[in-house]
Every structure is written in structure tokens, then in C-alpha cells.
Design a protein around this motif. Structure first.
Motif, PDB file in Angstrom:
ATOM      1  N   GLU A  32       0.909  -0.996   0.070  1.00 34.36           N
ATOM      2  CA  GLU A  32      -0.115  -0.201  -0.074  1.00 34.36           C
ATOM      3  C   GLU A  32       1.399   1.827   0.125  1.00 34.36           C
ATOM      4  O   GLU A  32       1.797   1.296   0.694  1.00 34.36           O
ATOM      5  CB  GLU A  32      -1.087   0.083   0.749  1.00 34.36           C
ATOM      6  N   VAL A  33       0.216   2.348  -0.459  1.00 36.18           N
ATOM      7  CA  VAL A  33       1.255   3.524  -0.306  1.00 36.18           C
ATOM      8  C   VAL A  33      -0.160   4.717   0.429  1.00 36.18           C
ATOM      9  O   VAL A  33      -0.914   4.407   0.525  1.00 36.18           O
ATOM     10  CB  VAL A  33       0.583   4.023  -1.858  1.00 36.18           C
ATOM     11  N   ARG A  34       0.493   4.373   1.405  1.00 31.51           N
ATOM     12  CA  ARG A  34       0.340   4.842   2.580  1.00 31.51           C
ATOM     13  C   ARG A  34       0.715   6.571   2.655  1.00 31.51           C
ATOM     14  O   ARG A  34       1.355   7.520   3.074  1.00 31.51           O
ATOM     15  CB  ARG A  34       0.055   4.295   4.461  1.00 31.51           C
ATOM     16  N   LEU A  35      -0.336   7.810   2.935  1.00 37.21           N
ATOM     17  CA  LEU A  35      -0.558   8.822   2.452  1.00 37.21           C
ATOM     18  C   LEU A  35      -0.659   8.891   4.689  1.00 37.21           C
ATOM     19  O   LEU A  35      -1.595   9.205   5.584  1.00 37.21           O
ATOM     20  CB  LEU A  35      -1.258   9.987   2.827  1.00 37.21           C
ATOM     21  N   VAL A  36       0.237   9.238   5.769  1.00 34.99           N
ATOM     22  CA  VAL A  36       0.205  10.057   6.708  1.00 34.99           C
ATOM     23  C   VAL A  36       1.323  10.940   6.569  1.00 34.99           C
ATOM     24  O   VAL A  36       1.948  12.070   6.672  1.00 34.99           O
ATOM     25  CB  VAL A  36       2.242   8.717   7.143  1.00 34.99           C
ATOM     26  N   ARG A  37       1.101  11.636   8.922  1.00 33.27           N
ATOM     27  CA  ARG A  37       1.988  12.663   9.073  1.00 33.27           C
ATOM     28  C   ARG A  37       2.435  11.860  10.051  1.00 33.27           C
ATOM     29  O   ARG A  37       1.955  12.392  10.919  1.00 33.27           O
ATOM     30  CB  ARG A  37       0.308  13.636   9.761  1.00 33.27           C
ATOM     31  N   TRP A  38       3.910  12.831   9.945  1.00 33.55           N
ATOM     32  CA  TRP A  38       4.813  11.764  10.889  1.00 33.55           C
ATOM     33  C   TRP A  38       5.246  12.819  12.474  1.00 33.55           C
ATOM     34  O   TRP A  38       4.604  14.289  12.208  1.00 33.55           O
ATOM     35  CB  TRP A  38       5.952  12.175  10.077  1.00 33.55           C
ATOM     36  N   PRO A  39       4.746  12.721  13.344  1.00 28.03           N
ATOM     37  CA  PRO A  39       4.576  13.281  14.239  1.00 28.03           C
ATOM     38  C   PRO A  39       6.082  14.529  14.719  1.00 28.03           C
ATOM     39  O   PRO A  39       6.055  14.639  15.535  1.00 28.03           O
ATOM     40  CB  PRO A  39       4.582  11.911  15.506  1.00 28.03           C
ATOM     41  N   GLY A  40       6.970  14.160  14.161  1.00 32.59           N
ATOM     42  CA  GLY A  40       8.319  14.989  14.508  1.00 32.59           C
ATOM     43  C   GLY A  40       9.051  15.506  12.874  1.00 32.59           C
ATOM     44  O   GLY A  40       7.716  14.935  12.117  1.00 32.59           O
ATOM     45  N   GLU A  41       9.634  15.173  12.128  1.00 32.10           N
ATOM     46  CA  GLU A  41      10.884  15.399  11.411  1.00 32.10           C
ATOM     47  C   GLU A  41      10.348  14.267  10.460  1.00 32.10           C
ATOM     48  O   GLU A  41      10.501  13.539  10.829  1.00 32.10           O
ATOM     49  CB  GLU A  41      11.988  16.114  11.536  1.00 32.10           C
ATOM     50  N   ALA A  42      10.297  14.671   9.424  1.00 31.13           N
ATOM     51  CA  ALA A  42       9.535  13.361   8.441  1.00 31.13           C
ATOM     52  C   ALA A  42      11.135  13.262   8.291  1.00 31.13           C
ATOM     53  O   ALA A  42      11.847  14.024   7.973  1.00 31.13           O
ATOM     54  CB  ALA A  42       8.724  14.148   7.104  1.00 31.13           C
ATOM     55  N   ALA A  69       7.915  -1.149   9.112  1.00 29.99           N
ATOM     56  CA  ALA A  69       6.614  -0.715   9.212  1.00 29.99           C
ATOM     57  C   ALA A  69       5.370  -0.319  10.515  1.00 29.99           C
ATOM     58  O   ALA A  69       5.143   0.132  10.437  1.00 29.99           O
ATOM     59  CB  ALA A  69       5.936  -2.116   8.023  1.00 29.99           C
ATOM     60  N   SER A  70       6.152  -0.458  11.812  1.00 33.66           N
ATOM     61  CA  SER A  70       5.927  -0.188  13.111  1.00 33.66           C
ATOM     62  C   SER A  70       5.937   1.204  12.955  1.00 33.66           C
ATOM     63  O   SER A  70       5.914   1.491  13.982  1.00 33.66           O
ATOM     64  CB  SER A  70       6.084  -1.595  13.983  1.00 33.66           C
ATOM     65  N   GLU A  71       7.260   1.748  12.780  1.00 33.80           N
ATOM     66  CA  GLU A  71       7.933   3.146  12.766  1.00 33.80           C
ATOM     67  C   GLU A  71       6.732   4.213  11.788  1.00 33.80           C
ATOM     68  O   GLU A  71       6.701   4.973  12.748  1.00 33.80           O
ATOM     69  CB  GLU A  71       8.464   3.048  12.531  1.00 33.80           C
ATOM     70  N   VAL A  72       5.923   3.352  10.650  1.00 30.47           N
ATOM     71  CA  VAL A  72       5.222   4.336  10.520  1.00 30.47           C
ATOM     72  C   VAL A  72       3.425   5.017  11.228  1.00 30.47           C
ATOM     73  O   VAL A  72       2.710   3.534  11.384  1.00 30.47           O
ATOM     74  CB  VAL A  72       5.085   3.994   9.158  1.00 30.47           C
ATOM     75  N   PRO A  73       3.721   5.808  10.858  1.00 30.07           N
ATOM     76  CA  PRO A  73       2.160   6.367  12.109  1.00 30.07           C
ATOM     77  C   PRO A  73       1.032   5.611  10.958  1.00 30.07           C
ATOM     78  O   PRO A  73       0.919   4.779   9.723  1.00 30.07           O
ATOM     79  CB  PRO A  73       2.349   7.655  11.469  1.00 30.07           C
ATOM     80  N   ALA A  77       2.725  12.861   3.956  1.00 25.61           N
ATOM     81  CA  ALA A  77       4.271  12.414   3.232  1.00 25.61           C
ATOM     82  C   ALA A  77       3.038  10.404   2.591  1.00 25.61           C
ATOM     83  O   ALA A  77       2.635  10.118   3.267  1.00 25.61           O
ATOM     84  CB  ALA A  77       5.388  11.855   4.582  1.00 25.61           C
ATOM     85  N   ALA A  78       3.770  10.395   2.045  1.00 22.67           N
ATOM     86  CA  ALA A  78       3.335   9.043   1.405  1.00 22.67           C
ATOM     87  C   ALA A  78       4.084   7.846   1.346  1.00 22.67           C
ATOM     88  O   ALA A  78       5.769   8.766   0.942  1.00 22.67           O
ATOM     89  CB  ALA A  78       3.735   9.037  -0.955  1.00 22.67           C
ATOM     90  N   VAL A  79       4.082   6.926   2.194  1.00 21.99           N
ATOM     91  CA  VAL A  79       5.061   5.722   2.533  1.00 21.99           C
ATOM     92  C   VAL A  79       4.669   4.535   1.840  1.00 21.99           C
ATOM     93  O   VAL A  79       3.849   4.340   2.140  1.00 21.99           O
ATOM     94  CB  VAL A  79       5.236   5.469   3.957  1.00 21.99           C
ATOM     95  N   ALA A  80       5.482   4.101   1.384  1.00 26.02           N
ATOM     96  CA  ALA A  80       5.255   2.679   0.240  1.00 26.02           C
ATOM     97  C   ALA A  80       5.238   2.041   1.691  1.00 26.02           C
ATOM     98  O   ALA A  80       6.546   1.757   2.269  1.00 26.02           O
ATOM     99  CB  ALA A  80       6.511   3.039  -0.692  1.00 26.02           C
ATOM    100  N   ARG A  84       8.115  -3.653   6.274  1.00 26.14           N
ATOM    101  CA  ARG A  84       9.091  -3.060   5.212  1.00 26.14           C
ATOM    102  C   ARG A  84       8.318  -2.053   5.552  1.00 26.14           C
ATOM    103  O   ARG A  84       7.425  -2.093   4.599  1.00 26.14           O
ATOM    104  CB  ARG A  84      10.665  -3.870   4.858  1.00 26.14           C
ATOM    105  N   ALA A  85       8.888  -0.689   5.097  1.00 28.43           N
ATOM    106  CA  ALA A  85       8.155   0.826   4.380  1.00 28.43           C
ATOM    107  C   ALA A  85       9.826   1.151   4.167  1.00 28.43           C
ATOM    108  O   ALA A  85      11.189   1.271   3.754  1.00 28.43           O
ATOM    109  CB  ALA A  85       7.622   0.876   5.389  1.00 28.43           C
ATOM    110  N   VAL A  86       9.252   2.221   2.686  1.00 28.23           N
ATOM    111  CA  VAL A  86      10.336   2.941   2.614  1.00 28.23           C
ATOM    112  C   VAL A  86       9.516   4.384   2.850  1.00 28.23           C
ATOM    113  O   VAL A  86       8.541   4.694   2.219  1.00 28.23           O
ATOM    114  CB  VAL A  86      10.536   3.231   0.825  1.00 28.23           C
TER     115      VAL A  86
END
Length: 766
Positions: free
Chosen positions: A470-480, A489-493, A521-524, A529-531
Motif C-alpha cells: 500500500e501507499v500510505r498517506l501519513v503525517r509524521w509526529p516529528g520531522e519527516a 512498518a511499525s514505525e510508520v504512523p 508524506a507518502a510511504v510505501a 518493511r516500508a520506504v
């Protein structure tokens, strides 16, 4: 009588005897170091600072004018009281004197002869007197120095270490040292030592032959006893030692090792069970040299262990070599038992803390390089079984372009042996699996669609649903994280919790809540695993509420609104009925300090206000604009007109009401129409104007409102719109005179039409 021992003719060669070629003093090196620390040229200077020292028939110091005193244990004890190198030297000499009273004279003579032989004027008695020797013995000492053979540096080293080797029962070493010394000279003690050494070496050789015979006969127990007998006689007999090591070395099937050795990056740690009380352990290190021989070094002697176990650390272990450690049990200076033998070990420490981390088609490796390693190489074996070398440096490597599957790495340390040869370790190996990672999102685009934002992206082809990504649209709590950063993947909001809206086209349409200012941000994501991908800044301002506008007399409009929370800047625009437009940016502090007035003219106008973006480049989901519509600057004027004169009296007063407007009056009939292009952009007078009401109140104070008095006139808005001017005659006084009149506008558009009032004094009827 002085010199009796040497004969009455002092200075003659035949009269000299017992000249020491060696001090034959155990611990002589330590004694010499203490002497030098005390600043003494020879030990005799410890007893007297001036001339008068006698040494030929014993060591005497002058007492009084003509007396002398033998240097004995009591004198040395007196000199040993106190602190400092001189006192320490006296105590050492006292201990030597207690074991052998002749040692003191032997050491003093050895040092004095050495000084005279090294001195360029050593053949003159004056040189002996300058060393503190009594004048009567100066000539005899010079003659002794002339007769005794001169030793070079190697011979002196052999002579001074001879006693230590003899005390340690190292007969082979003693024989080597004696061979370096000249056989000429008059040293009966050295001759006695040669005789005793020859006898003991004969016994050792006989025991060695017996041990070999027993070993050839297969009687290892008898061979062990004979080899131990050899070591008790000659502790440095290499043949006996190597034979014992060969007999008692651990076998491959032995589980329990009597002497355990663990190699560390900078040392070797030895442990063993030391259950026998009173046994000192002599630890030897056997090393294979590059010339095919075996080097033996004593590491340390370990005192009896109190807890029943022993252990040491060898920090001088030779890197790159193959060594074997041996622990010899020693009692009263002699080997007393079967030695403990460790397994042979290559001193090639491996890297420590080897850690592998997998990434997208990549594996990173880190480690700690042991001190002394000259080079580190890395071998890589892929899933296909092919092996290749990888470049590395600084305690790390990176292997890229790896296919999914297990990958094995072997990190090898290289060392330089004492002989200058290269030796490699067996290598520390580790395996890591390369997993499939999602294809990263390359670009992310946000487009505003009203109150929603459409997000589209490129890349992330591996994120197709059929591939479980999936391509996940997220908002990082701190600096992206930077695009391309590999993540767990557990680190991705979690995905953005914004409401979604159906829309045509690609991507997703999300509606951010009012007040949003975020980096999306867009996260794959694929499995665990995530990028990280690119980010865009989006905003959803809080809408403007409570917008109203009121005309001013100078063609301006006073705008009043509820300033939205968290908004720093508003964009206020207006469109006139004549097609003219305008726009102004208004800051929060400016509005709160001086309000907002717009120069719109007298025509109809539509005023709109929207929040401005916080940052340039943001994609803004604008809420519905707040707006207010003002009709053309229509005004209603009224005044009290005196009645016309009729004969001898004036007629009744009139109230004249007039409607004025800059725009032509629209056709109020139901069938009328206007230009469609101007609809919604050119405000005109409404078909229903406000009603005009005039009230009267007794006195000279104006009525405060339409209900504060008696209604004297009421004109409908439609009538006023049609006639433009209406006059009304006051038939009778509505209330007792004097009274005051005042007009008001009532109805839906009362605030859109300006009421022009005359001077209050002109509205008083008397």
C-alpha cells in the motif's frame, strides 16, 4: 695483617687469587638498579663517602684515625634504617650477607675491577684511590684488575645473570652462559659451579634417555616420571618439556580441558583448577616460529590460589602466531607434578560485535576491529553459492544490488607475525536474508478541489493491491524522514484520519479538518518493511464567519467579521456592479487595531473574505468564502416643509420623503429580467425597499425608535421605489405641541439603504 691472603708482595700476579669473573649474586640486576638509584658508582660507596675502603682481605671501613671496622650484618642493618634508595640497598645487601658473608666482598671486587678496566687510567693506583680505596690496597686492586680477564658487554651480561639462572635450576641456560665466559682467571667459585653443573647435567641426560626408552616401550607413566625428573634437575630442558606436552596434550575427544584458554581481542585468558595447596604455577607459552622451531617464553609465575582455582591474562601474546600454553606446578623452585597443557591456539583474534542489517537490495555490516590487525577482508556468498570479496573500511561494509534470499558474510582479520609473515584468522561468519521491499514513491502531488485535496503520486508500482503493498498517506509526529529512508512498518504512523470524498480521476481526495497545517508524506509499505517518500504541505484554514458590511458616507464600506482562530492573514476582495474588482491582504493585528474599511464607491458591491495560506507553496483547501452583498448606495431623505400660504394664513406643513440612487431603478414588475451575465456579480436595488415610518413625540427630544412616539406617516417601500418622492400633509397635530418628528427605515433591507436625516431642530413643530 693486611694483604696476607694475597701474599706479602701485593701487586704481583702470582700473589693474586679468587678474582671474581661473576658476582654470582641472585637478583643482581635489581641490586644494580637500586645502586644506580642511590647514585653510587660501586656498592663500597654506601659504607664510606671518603677514601679508606679496604677490600682485599675483606670489606672494611675506616674508624677513627687508624682503626677499621668490618662491614657486617650489624653495620648493614644500621645503614638500612630510614627510607630512600640507599636504605633499600643496605637492606638488600644485609639479606645477601645473611645467606653468604662472602657475597659482599665478591660484589665489591667485581664492580671495582670493572670500573678500573673501563677507566682509561685504570693502571694507575691514583684511579683506585679516586674510587675510595685505601692507599695501602690501591696497588693490589690495580694489579687484580690487570690480571683478571676483561669482559665484553655480552660476557658481562652472562656473568651477571648466571646466579639467577642457577637459582631457577635452568641448567641448560647456565651452561650457555658459562660457555660465554673465559676459562682463564682465578675464580674458584666459578670453577666449582662448572663442576657441579657438569654432574647435574649428566644426571639429567641419563633421566632423559630413560624417559625416551620408556616412551618407546609405550609406558607413558614411567616416561612422565623420568621427564619430570629431568625438569626437576634442569627446569629449562626443552626436550623434556616438549615430550611432556606431547604426552599430556588434550585429545580431540577430550571434553574437559585441564588448562582452558580463551582468546580476546588484546589478550589470552587462562584458567585452570588449582586444588593443590602450596603449589606455584609456572606459566609457559610455546610458539611456533617461522623457521620451524618452537620458542618458549615464561609468561608469569602464579602464587597458590586461595579459592581453589587459578587464572591469568597474557597481554603480550604474539599476534599471528600459533601458541600453546603450559602450566607447570612448582614447589620449592622445582617442577612437582604433571603439567597442564592447553590446546594449540592461533593468535588471530576475530572481529567482535559483528552485526548485519538488511535493507532494500542491500546489507550493511559493522564490527569492532581487534587491535593489531593489519587488514580486514570480507567474503560474500550469495543465494547462488558464488563467493566474492567485498570492499570494506572503517569497520563496516555495504553490499548493494543483492537479490532476495540468504547471504553469508565472513569477516577475516589479517596479522603480521613476529617473523614478518602474514597470518589470517578463520573468520567471523554471519548470515542475513534480503527481503522484498516496496518500490518507493517518487513524486507526490496535491491539488485543491474545493474543501478537499486530491493526492496523486508516481512510483510505488510494487504497492499494487495484488502484490500486498500500500501507499500510505501519513503525517509524521516529528520531522519527516528523508525520501528513500528504509523503515520498519511499525514505525510508520496510521493513515490520515481525514474524511474521504469520492471523486473522478486518480489518487485519493481527502478533506482535512479546518485549522489543519500539515506535511503529508507518502510511504510505501510492504509487510514489515516500508520506504519513506516525498512530502507536500497542505492547509485547511478555519472559515471566516460573521461577515457584515455597512456603507460609510465617503463611499467606503466598514467590514466587520469574526477573525478565525489561528489565522494570521485574510484576503478580502470585492466586485462592484460596474465590473471593477479589488483585493486587500489584512493582517490580524492590523484588523484588531484599526478595523477594515474598503473604498468600493457608491455602486452595488459583493465583499468576500477567505484565509490566506500560512506558507508559500502550500496547497490550500479553501472553505466556502464568507461574503456580504451591499446594494447600490441608495438613500432616503426626508424633511419637514412649511405649508404654502393661503390668503392670510399658512397651509399645513408637509413631510417630503425622497429616494435617491446611483443605479437605474429595476423594473419591479414580475415579468422583468436583467442581464444574466451580471447576476450574482452586480448587486442592484431590491424589488422590496424598506418601509419608511415617521413618528412624533411631544417635546423637543427626538424619538429614540419607531415605537417611541405616535406614528404620523408610513410609506411602503414599493411606493417609494415607484414614486421616488412622496409628500404627506400633516392634517392635525398628532400630539400636543411642541412635538418632534423623526423618520426610520424598517424591514429586510433596512441596513442596505442609508437614511439621511435633517437637523433635529428643523423637525420640531410648534
Amino acid at each position: 695483617m693486611a694483604g696476607q691472603e694475597f701474599g706479602h708482595h701485593l701487586g704481583l700476579p702470582r700473589a693474586l687469587s679468587a678474582l671474581p669473573l661473576s658476582p654470582l649474586t641472585p637478583g643482581y640486576a635489581h641490586l644494580l638498579a637500586t645502586q644506580h638509584a642511590a647514585g653510587l658508582r660501586h656498592i663500597g660507596e654506601l659504607f664510606t663517602s671518603g677514601p679508606g675502603l679496604r677490600v682485599l682481605d675483606g670489606v672494611f671501613v675506616p674508624v677513627g684515625a687508624r682503626g677499621r671496622r668490618r662491614v657486617d650484618h650489624a653495620l648493614l642493618a644500621d645503614l638500612g634504617r630510614g627510607t630512600g634508595p640507599a636504605a633499600a640497598l643496605a637492606n638488600q645487601l644485609a639479606e645477601l650477607h645473611r645467606h653468604d658473608p662472602q657475597t659482599l666482598r665478591r660484589v665489591v671486587l667485581y664492580q671495582l675491577i670493572e670500573l678500573l678496566q673501563d677507566h682509561p687510567r685504570g693502571q694507575h693506583p691514583d684511579t683506585a684511590r679516586s674510587l675510595g680505596i685505601h692507599a695501602e690496597e690501591a696497588a693490589g686492586l690495580v694489579a687484580a684488575a690487570r690480571v683478571r680477564p676483561v669482559l665484553d658487554r655480552a660476557q658481562r651480561a652472562a656473568a651477571e645473570s648466571l646466579a639467577d639462572a642457577w637459582a631457577e635450576h635452568r641448567l641448560r641456560r647456565v651452561r650457555t652462559l658459562l660457555e660465554r665466559l673465559p676459562r682463564t682467571g682465578r675464580d674458584p667459585s666459578l670453577s666449582t659451579l662448572r663442576t657441579t653443573l657438569s654432574r647435574r647435567l649428566g644426571h639429567a641426560d641419563a633421566a632423559l634417555d630413560a624417559a625416551r626408552d620408556a616412551e618407546r616401550a609405550g609406558d607413558t607413566e614411567a616416561a612422565t616420571e623420568e621427564y619430570l625428573r629431568v625438569l626437576r634437575l634442569a627446569a629449562d630442558d626443552r626436550k623434556a618439556l616438549f615430550s611432556l606436552v606431547r604426552i599430556h596434550r588434550p585429545r580431540h575427544d577430550d571434553r574437559a580441558e585441564p588448562l582452558r584458554c580463551v582468546l580476546r581481542p588484546e589478550s589470552a585468558v587462562l584458567t585452570w583448577d588449582a586444588t593443590e595447596p602450596g603449589v606455584t604455577w609456572r606459566i609457559l607459552r610455546l610458539r611456533r616460529t617461522g623457521r620451524g622451531s618452537t620458542e618458549v617464553r615464561e609468561v608469569r609465575q602464579v602464587a597458590p590460589a586461595e579459592g581453589g582455582a587459578g587464572g591469568i591474562e597474557d597481554r603480550a601474546v604474539p599476534l599471528g602466531s600459533v601458541v600453546r600454553y603450559v602450566a607447570l606446578p612448582v614447589r620449592q623452585g622445582r617442577v612437582d607434578g604433571v603439567p597442564l597443557v592447553a590446546r594449540e591456539m592461533a593468535v588471530t583474534p576475530e572481529v567482535s560485535d559483528l552485526a548485519l542489517t538488511d535493507g532494500r537490495e542491500r546489507i550493511d555490516g559493522t564490527w569492532r576491529t581487534p587491535p593489531g590487525a593489519t587488514e580486514v577482508t570480507v567474503e560474500h556468498t550469495g543465494p547462488d553459492g558464488l563467493t566474492a570479496h567485498l570492499p570494506c573500511g572503517g569497520g563496516r561494509f555495504t553490499a548493494t544490488g543483492l537479490p532476495p534470499g540468504p547471504h553469508r558474510f565472513r569477516v577475516v582479520c589479517h596479522y603480521r607475525t613476529p617473523e614478518g609473515q602474514s597470518a589470517a584468522s578463520s573468520g567471523a561468519a554471519a548470515t542475513r536474508t534480503v527481503h522484498r521491499w516496496p518500490d518507493p514513491v517518487r513524486t507526490l502531488t496535491a491539488t485543491a478541489e474545493g474543501e478537499g485535496i486530491r493526492f496523486t503520486w508516481t512510483g510505488g508500482e510494487d504497492g499494487l493491491p495484488r502484490k500486498g503493498t500500500e501507499v500510505r498517506l501519513v503525517r509524521w509526529p516529528g520531522e519527516a524522514p528523508l525520501p528513500g529512508t528504509e523503515l520498519d512498518a511499525s514505525e510508520v504512523p496510521l493513515p490520515l484520519p481525514w474524511s474521504r470524498r469520492d471523486g473522478d480521476g486518480d489518487g485519493e481526495v481527502l478533506c482535512p479538518p479546518p485549522g489543519t497545517h500539515a506535511e503529508v508524506a507518502a510511504v510505501a509499505v510492504l509487510g514489515e518493511r516500508a520506504v519513506a517518500g516525498p512530502t507536500v504541505t497542505v492547509e485547511a484554514p478555519v472559515p471566516v464567519t460573521g461577515l457584515s458590511a455597512r456603507r460609510q458616507a465617503d463611499g467606503q464600506v466598514q467590514v466587520v467579521l469574526d477573525w478565525p482562530e489561528g489565522t494570521g492573514l485574510l484576503t478580502v476582495s470585492w466586485t462592484g456592479s460596474d465590473g471593477r474588482t479589488g483585493e486587500r491582504a489584512v493582517a490580524a493585528h492590523q484588523y484588531r487595531r484599526q478595523g477594515l474599511r474598503l473604498p468600493v464607491g457608491r455602486g452595488g458591491v459583493r465583499v468576500r473574505a477567505v484565509p490566506a495560506p500560512r506558507a508559500s507553496g502550500s496547497v490550500v483547501a479553501l472553505p466556502s468564502a464568507a461574503e456580504a452583498v451591499l446594494l447600490p448606495d441608495a438613500s432616503v431623505a426626508y424633511r419637514l416643509v412649511p405649508g404654502p400660504r393661503r390668503m392670510l394664513r399658512r397651509g399645513k406643513p408637509l413631510i417630503r420623503v425622497t429616494l435617491s440612487s446611483p443605479d437605474p431603478t429595476p423594473d419591479p414588475s414580475p415579468g422583468s429580467s436583467s442581464d444574466p451575465s451580471s447576476e450574482g456579480t452586480r448587486p442592484e436595488l431590491p424589488a422590496s425597499l424598506p418601509e419608511f415610518v415617521c413618528v412624533a413625540r411631544s417635546g423637543t427630544l427626538r424619538p429614540r425608535g419607531p415605537a417611541d412616539g405616535t406614528t404620523v406617516l408610513r410609506i411602503a417601500g414599493a411606493e417609494l421605489l415607484e414614486l421616488r418622492t412622496v409628500e404627506y400633509e400633516l392634517d392635525s397635530a398628532p400630539c400636543p405641541v411642541p412635538y418632534t418628528l423623526r423618520g426610520f427605515l424598517l424591514g429586510e433591507h433596512a441596513t442596505s439603504v442609508r437614511l439621511e436625516e435633517p437637523s433635529p431642530a428643523t423637525l420640531v413643530v410648534r
